[in-house]
Design an enzyme around this catalytic site. Sequence first.
Site, PDB file in Angstrom:
ATOM      1  N   TYR A  24       0.830  -1.207   0.000  1.00 57.77           N
ATOM      2  CA  TYR A  24       0.000   0.000   0.000  1.00 57.77           C
ATOM      3  C   TYR A  24       0.862   1.253   0.000  1.00 57.77           C
ATOM      4  O   TYR A  24       0.373   2.343  -0.221  1.00 57.77           O
ATOM      5  CB  TYR A  24      -1.000  -0.022   1.156  1.00 57.77           C
ATOM      6  CG  TYR A  24      -0.471   0.389   2.497  1.00 57.77           C
ATOM      7  CD1 TYR A  24       0.348  -0.457   3.234  1.00 57.77           C
ATOM      8  CD2 TYR A  24      -0.778   1.629   3.036  1.00 57.77           C
ATOM      9  CE1 TYR A  24       0.833  -0.081   4.465  1.00 57.77           C
ATOM     10  CE2 TYR A  24      -0.296   2.019   4.275  1.00 57.77           C
ATOM     11  CZ  TYR A  24       0.521   1.155   4.976  1.00 57.77           C
ATOM     12  OH  TYR A  24       1.013   1.552   6.205  1.00 57.77           O
ATOM     13  N   THR A 101       8.214  -2.424   7.961  1.00 62.77           N
ATOM     14  CA  THR A 101       9.155  -2.383   9.097  1.00 62.77           C
ATOM     15  C   THR A 101       8.345  -2.424  10.394  1.00 62.77           C
ATOM     16  O   THR A 101       8.216  -1.417  11.104  1.00 62.77           O
ATOM     17  CB  THR A 101      10.001  -1.084   9.067  1.00 62.77           C
ATOM     18  OG1 THR A 101       9.094   0.035   8.944  1.00 62.77           O
ATOM     19  CG2 THR A 101      10.985  -1.091   7.917  1.00 62.77           C
ATOM     20  N   THR A 137       9.410   3.303   6.981  1.00 63.87           N
ATOM     21  CA  THR A 137       9.617   4.034   8.233  1.00 63.87           C
ATOM     22  C   THR A 137      10.728   3.359   9.026  1.00 63.87           C
ATOM     23  O   THR A 137      10.699   2.139   9.210  1.00 63.87           O
ATOM     24  CB  THR A 137       8.316   4.027   9.055  1.00 63.87           C
ATOM     25  OG1 THR A 137       7.277   4.618   8.256  1.00 63.87           O
ATOM     26  CG2 THR A 137       8.472   4.818  10.337  1.00 63.87           C
ATOM     27  N   ARG A 171       4.410   9.036   3.512  1.00 63.45           N
ATOM     28  CA  ARG A 171       3.350   9.721   4.277  1.00 63.45           C
ATOM     29  C   ARG A 171       1.996   9.340   3.669  1.00 63.45           C
ATOM     30  O   ARG A 171       1.184  10.181   3.329  1.00 63.45           O
ATOM     31  CB  ARG A 171       3.544  11.247   4.243  1.00 63.45           C
ATOM     32  CG  ARG A 171       4.480  11.722   5.333  1.00 63.45           C
ATOM     33  CD  ARG A 171       4.595  13.216   5.403  1.00 63.45           C
ATOM     34  NE  ARG A 171       5.260  13.658   6.619  1.00 63.45           N
ATOM     35  CZ  ARG A 171       5.865  14.835   6.743  1.00 63.45           C
ATOM     36  NH1 ARG A 171       5.875  15.665   5.702  1.00 63.45           N
ATOM     37  NH2 ARG A 171       6.454  15.180   7.874  1.00 63.45           N
ATOM     38  N   LYS A 223       9.620  11.345  10.819  1.00 63.15           N
ATOM     39  CA  LYS A 223       8.549  10.387  10.497  1.00 63.15           C
ATOM     40  C   LYS A 223       8.023   9.691  11.759  1.00 63.15           C
ATOM     41  O   LYS A 223       6.812   9.625  12.010  1.00 63.15           O
ATOM     42  CB  LYS A 223       9.063   9.348   9.509  1.00 63.15           C
ATOM     43  CG  LYS A 223       8.125   8.179   9.283  1.00 63.15           C
ATOM     44  CD  LYS A 223       6.804   8.591   8.665  1.00 63.15           C
ATOM     45  CE  LYS A 223       5.853   7.409   8.623  1.00 63.15           C
ATOM     46  NZ  LYS A 223       4.532   7.746   8.058  1.00 63.15           N
ATOM     47  N   GLY A 274      -5.637   1.720  16.205  1.00 60.21           N
ATOM     48  CA  GLY A 274      -5.237   0.624  15.317  1.00 60.21           C
ATOM     49  C   GLY A 274      -4.490   1.159  14.104  1.00 60.21           C
ATOM     50  O   GLY A 274      -4.032   2.300  14.092  1.00 60.21           O
ATOM     51  N   CYS A 277       0.439   2.225  11.275  1.00 58.86           N
ATOM     52  CA  CYS A 277       1.455   3.256  11.528  1.00 58.86           C
ATOM     53  C   CYS A 277       1.524   3.651  13.001  1.00 58.86           C
ATOM     54  O   CYS A 277       2.545   3.522  13.659  1.00 58.86           O
ATOM     55  CB  CYS A 277       1.146   4.505  10.715  1.00 58.86           C
ATOM     56  SG  CYS A 277       0.814   4.228   9.005  1.00 58.86           S
ATOM     57  N   TYR A 339     -10.112  -0.749  11.698  1.00 62.34           N
ATOM     58  CA  TYR A 339      -9.421   0.085  12.691  1.00 62.34           C
ATOM     59  C   TYR A 339      -9.840   1.536  12.569  1.00 62.34           C
ATOM     60  O   TYR A 339      -9.591   2.356  13.455  1.00 62.34           O
ATOM     61  CB  TYR A 339      -7.893  -0.076  12.558  1.00 62.34           C
ATOM     62  CG  TYR A 339      -7.226   0.808  11.526  1.00 62.34           C
ATOM     63  CD1 TYR A 339      -6.991   0.340  10.231  1.00 62.34           C
ATOM     64  CD2 TYR A 339      -6.823   2.098  11.839  1.00 62.34           C
ATOM     65  CE1 TYR A 339      -6.372   1.144   9.293  1.00 62.34           C
ATOM     66  CE2 TYR A 339      -6.207   2.920  10.894  1.00 62.34           C
ATOM     67  CZ  TYR A 339      -5.992   2.427   9.629  1.00 62.34           C
ATOM     68  OH  TYR A 339      -5.382   3.220   8.687  1.00 62.34           O
TER      69      TYR A 339
END
Length: 450
Positions: A24, A101, A137, A171, A223, A274, A277, A339
């Site tokens: 995504y 990550t 990230t 982002r 970030k 949720g 990120c 979420y």
Amino acid sequence: MMFETLRQRVRDKSARIAIVGLGYVGLPVACSFARAGFRVVGIRRDARKVALINSGISPIEGNEPGLAELLAAVVKEGRLRASTEYGECRAADVILVAVETPVDAATKEPDYRALQTALRFIGRNLKTGGMVIVESTLSPGTMKRIVQPTLQEASGLRAGEDFLLATCPERVMPGKLLANIRSCSRVIGGTTAEAGEIARDLYRHVVDADLDVTDCLTAELVKTTENAYRDVQIAFANEVALLCQSLGADVWRVRELVNKSPGRQMHLPGTGVGGHCIPKDPWLLVAGAGDDFVARLICAARAVNDGMPYAVAALARKALSLDGLDVRGARVAVLGYAYLEDSDDDRNSPSAPLVHQLQAWGAEVSVHDPYVKRYISDITAAVAGQDLLVFAVAHRQYRELDLDMIRRLVRRPTIVDARAVLDEQQVRARGFRYLRLGSGCVSIEEGASI
Ligand code: SAJ
């Protein structure tokens, strides 16, 4: 002079781009550079997803305006191609890394297995004069401690001399993947000034907003900090909600009036935090801290937010007890499993621990969600015969529910509302017992409460 050819190819869009990780984050980026005129190859290990993409079909579910159409167009034009082979990187001038990550669920330490695998394969296929940009990230210090050494070791090349290396943290926001690439400012961390400049030239083709060039550590900190900041803000709203609930006050009214004060922006309390990120980036931030630093507020905020599903479960148990029911054997419908409202994304959904806690107490729990495939069902069937309805997500469908119909179908007219989905007066007027998270239901007569 080593990188003048690269600089020129980036500027005239003749540079070949490879994107490792077509999820995504990577897929919309690949489509955006292809639309800008670059020839792009996306690399993903999942052959089924690769075949889908090469047939012009997006594997990303959910409502992503423009993405499916753009993917079909750039694949048809031959500007974007997907592959399972890292060898495709050999022809690339620029390689973007967009792999996950995550953090380890138990230790909360970064889990860089996917990143390190990608870096090793990229290193083996990295050409002199090329460039690598990491969009994933990263915990502060990762570019220096892991990314650069891994690439240098796998390639035998030197960053800054034989290839350029930078980071440009993504982002993206689910539901706005394509739009955000164009409209969100980006931070670029260069291991050298030249790397930052050429990365900026590259992103200028797809980003209309600011491109702020800095060092890698600053970019990594920006970030992870921007998401830890949001997590702390949400935790504050959640803690005040529990405070208000204990006092018999209404946090939603308190929040409304607090936010009239200049410079205040109290966030929304709810079932918890949720997504892919916010729950993880605070852990990435603190994992990169020095040994002399002790994270208190950031970790406490995570604990507050992770505790919210259990606070909602406790409210549900209280609602049942007010009806003279034990939670054991009670029929409870949890409404909402994504979420985020009006999304089908259930990654790290707070509804999961909420459901598990109710089940652990012996409740007979059913789940409904209008977007999460495995929980899509007719809402009338979802509420029929239930002792308690728990609104966990503020899906638009729930705000528009026919309360008279609900009243006729439930076994007991009792509602717990964790997201202020329903209008309290409307609900009470129909004879429901209504408990809202963060609200002790203080009526106009001070002190009256449930
Ligand atoms: N949440 C609350 N109260 C709030 C805001 C959010 O409980 O006031 C909950 C949501 O229900 C959800 C979780 O927090 O469970 C995360 O919500 P989010 O709105 O932050 O959505 P995300 O997870 O998609 O966050 C992304 C982030 N973008 C990136 O990492 C690039 C975040 O930085 C953005 O602020 C956010 O999108 C956005 O604003 O859309």
